[in-house]
Each structure stands twice: as C-alpha cells, then as structure tokens.
Write an enzyme that holds these catalytic residues in place. Structure first.
Site, PDB file in Angstrom:
ATOM      1  N   VAL A  46     -18.617 -43.636 -27.386  1.00  8.63           N
ATOM      2  CA  VAL A  46     -18.090 -44.371 -28.533  1.00  8.63           C
ATOM      3  C   VAL A  46     -19.243 -44.842 -29.429  1.00  8.63           C
ATOM      4  O   VAL A  46     -19.122 -44.833 -30.658  1.00  8.63           O
ATOM      5  CB  VAL A  46     -17.224 -45.578 -28.075  1.00  8.63           C
ATOM      6  CG1 VAL A  46     -16.773 -46.404 -29.271  1.00  8.63           C
ATOM      7  CG2 VAL A  46     -16.022 -45.095 -27.276  1.00  8.63           C
ATOM      8  N   CYS A  47     -20.356 -45.231 -28.821  1.00  5.69           N
ATOM      9  CA  CYS A  47     -21.495 -45.795 -29.561  1.00  5.69           C
ATOM     10  C   CYS A  47     -21.945 -44.920 -30.733  1.00  5.69           C
ATOM     11  O   CYS A  47     -22.103 -45.432 -31.849  1.00  5.69           O
ATOM     12  CB  CYS A  47     -22.658 -46.088 -28.627  1.00  5.69           C
ATOM     13  SG  CYS A  47     -22.260 -47.257 -27.311  1.00  5.69           S
ATOM     14  N   PRO A  48     -22.164 -43.613 -30.534  1.00  6.32           N
ATOM     15  CA  PRO A  48     -22.622 -42.822 -31.681  1.00  6.32           C
ATOM     16  C   PRO A  48     -21.601 -42.736 -32.810  1.00  6.32           C
ATOM     17  O   PRO A  48     -21.983 -42.654 -33.980  1.00  6.32           O
ATOM     18  CB  PRO A  48     -22.930 -41.442 -31.095  1.00  6.32           C
ATOM     19  CG  PRO A  48     -22.202 -41.383 -29.804  1.00  6.32           C
ATOM     20  CD  PRO A  48     -22.109 -42.805 -29.303  1.00  6.32           C
ATOM     21  N   GLU A  50     -19.588 -45.163 -33.732  1.00  2.68           N
ATOM     22  CA  GLU A  50     -19.698 -46.433 -34.448  1.00  2.68           C
ATOM     23  C   GLU A  50     -20.968 -46.485 -35.294  1.00  2.68           C
ATOM     24  O   GLU A  50     -20.935 -46.918 -36.455  1.00  2.68           O
ATOM     25  CB  GLU A  50     -19.758 -47.601 -33.465  1.00  2.68           C
ATOM     26  CG  GLU A  50     -18.517 -47.839 -32.672  1.00  2.68           C
ATOM     27  CD  GLU A  50     -18.685 -49.025 -31.759  1.00  2.68           C
ATOM     28  OE1 GLU A  50     -17.854 -49.937 -31.843  1.00  2.68           O
ATOM     29  OE2 GLU A  50     -19.657 -49.065 -30.981  1.00  2.68           O
ATOM     30  N   LEU A  51     -22.069 -46.068 -34.714  1.00  3.48           N
ATOM     31  CA  LEU A  51     -23.350 -46.120 -35.429  1.00  3.48           C
ATOM     32  C   LEU A  51     -23.367 -45.150 -36.608  1.00  3.48           C
ATOM     33  O   LEU A  51     -23.909 -45.468 -37.664  1.00  3.48           O
ATOM     34  CB  LEU A  51     -24.508 -45.861 -34.472  1.00  3.48           C
ATOM     35  CG  LEU A  51     -24.725 -46.969 -33.441  1.00  3.48           C
ATOM     36  CD1 LEU A  51     -25.704 -46.509 -32.361  1.00  3.48           C
ATOM     37  CD2 LEU A  51     -25.219 -48.244 -34.090  1.00  3.48           C
TER      38      LEU A  51
END
Length: 187
Positions: A46-48, A50-51
């Site tokens: 999920v992190c990439p 969002e970033l």
C-alpha cells in the site's frame, strides 16, 4: 497519542532528497506548513501507492507553501534504493526521512509497539510548529492526497480567517460559516 495543538518535538535525522543524502530536523519545518506522512516500510504494498499519489500532488502542495516529509523507520539508504528501483517511488521529490532510531515516530506516537514500524499517520503542522490535522489509518487502508489537499487548504483558510469555519466537504472558494449565536439550531 499526539493530538491537535501539540507542538513539533525536536528530531534530527538523515533523509534522501532529490538524489542526495541530507540532514533534516524540526527546524526544516518551522515557518512553513508541513506534512509528516508516516508509512510502515519501504518495498511494501500500500505504501508505494500512497507515496506515488502524494508525489503526483507535491507540486501543488509546494505552490501552497507546504513541505512534505515522508517518514518510515527504514534508513535513508533504503529510501534511495527504493527510489532508484521503483517507477512509483522514483516520482518522489519530497524528503524521505529515515527514522531507524524511532525518534520521529515516537514524537508523533505512531510507532507500533514491539514491531519497529510506524502506523499510517498523517500530520499537518502549521508554520508555528503546531499540529493542526491528524489522520491515522489501519494497515490496509491507503490515504488519498486529494482529500489531504482539501484539508490543508481548509486549515490554511481558517488560520487566515479565524472567525470562520469550513463546513463538511468545503472546497476552496466555497462558502464558509461564521459561528455565532444566530446559527445555533439553524444548520
């Protein structure tokens, strides 16, 4: 838990920023609007997304006088490797702070006890270093940069217009409210 009205606490760390390793501290956020965007770990799922979403809106945030500091407990070396190996993360021009000492995550109270990673926490800090907005989501729930932009615009508006408030779904240029006895029970 960090809360609205708390002041940014001291920290000093290394970051990856626009192809270089740089030192960043709380002083780099003072005097401007700042977003501290915590995420659990580099090279995850999920992190990439969002970033990348935040990176796609970074230029607009910059035009609003907002600096972005993404933060994970990974090192600045890991941030560089991720930036160099991922098309999504390669778009990032904002600061990617390494917090392997957990100082920043502890300052904002988003460190997952016993796990060594940060929760998905977003903190908007005003030019005086005061937290104005907080959003914390669970592991599998990604954030939305468009909604974050809307909230930052609202926070900036009420700072400049302290006798007004922004109603639900307020967008820049729309009508605000001026709280008064006359409005009680009329909305």
């Amino acid at each position: 838990m960090a809360k609205i009205g708390d002041t940014l606490k001291p920290f000093k760390t290394q970051a990856f920023h626009q192809g270089k390793f740089v030192e960043v501290s709380e002083a780099d956020a003072k005097g401007k609007w700042a977003i501290f965007f915590f995420y659990p770990a580099d090279f995850t799922f999920v992190c990439p997304t969002e970033l990348e979403d935040l990176a796609d809106h970074y230029e607009q945030l910059q035009s609003m006088g907002v600096e972005v500091f993404s933060v994970s407990t990974d090192t600045h070396f890991s941030h560089k490797a991720w930036h160099d190996s991922s098309d999504a993360i390669g778009k990032i021009n904002f600061y990617m702070l390494g917090d392997q000492s957990h100082t920043i995550a502890n300052n904002f109270d988003v460190l997952r006890e016993g796990q060594g990673v940060a929760d998905r926490g977003t903190f908007v800090v005003d030019p005086d270093g005061v937290i104005q907005l907080i959003e914390i989501t669970s592991e599998g729930v990604g954030r939305n940069a468009v909604e974050l932009l809307r909230k930052v615009k609202a926070a900036q508006y009420i700072r400049e217009n302290p006798d007004e408030v922004c109603p639900a779904k307020w967008e820049q240029g729309e009508k605000t409210l001026a709280p008064s006895l006359d409005l009680v029970g009329k909305i």
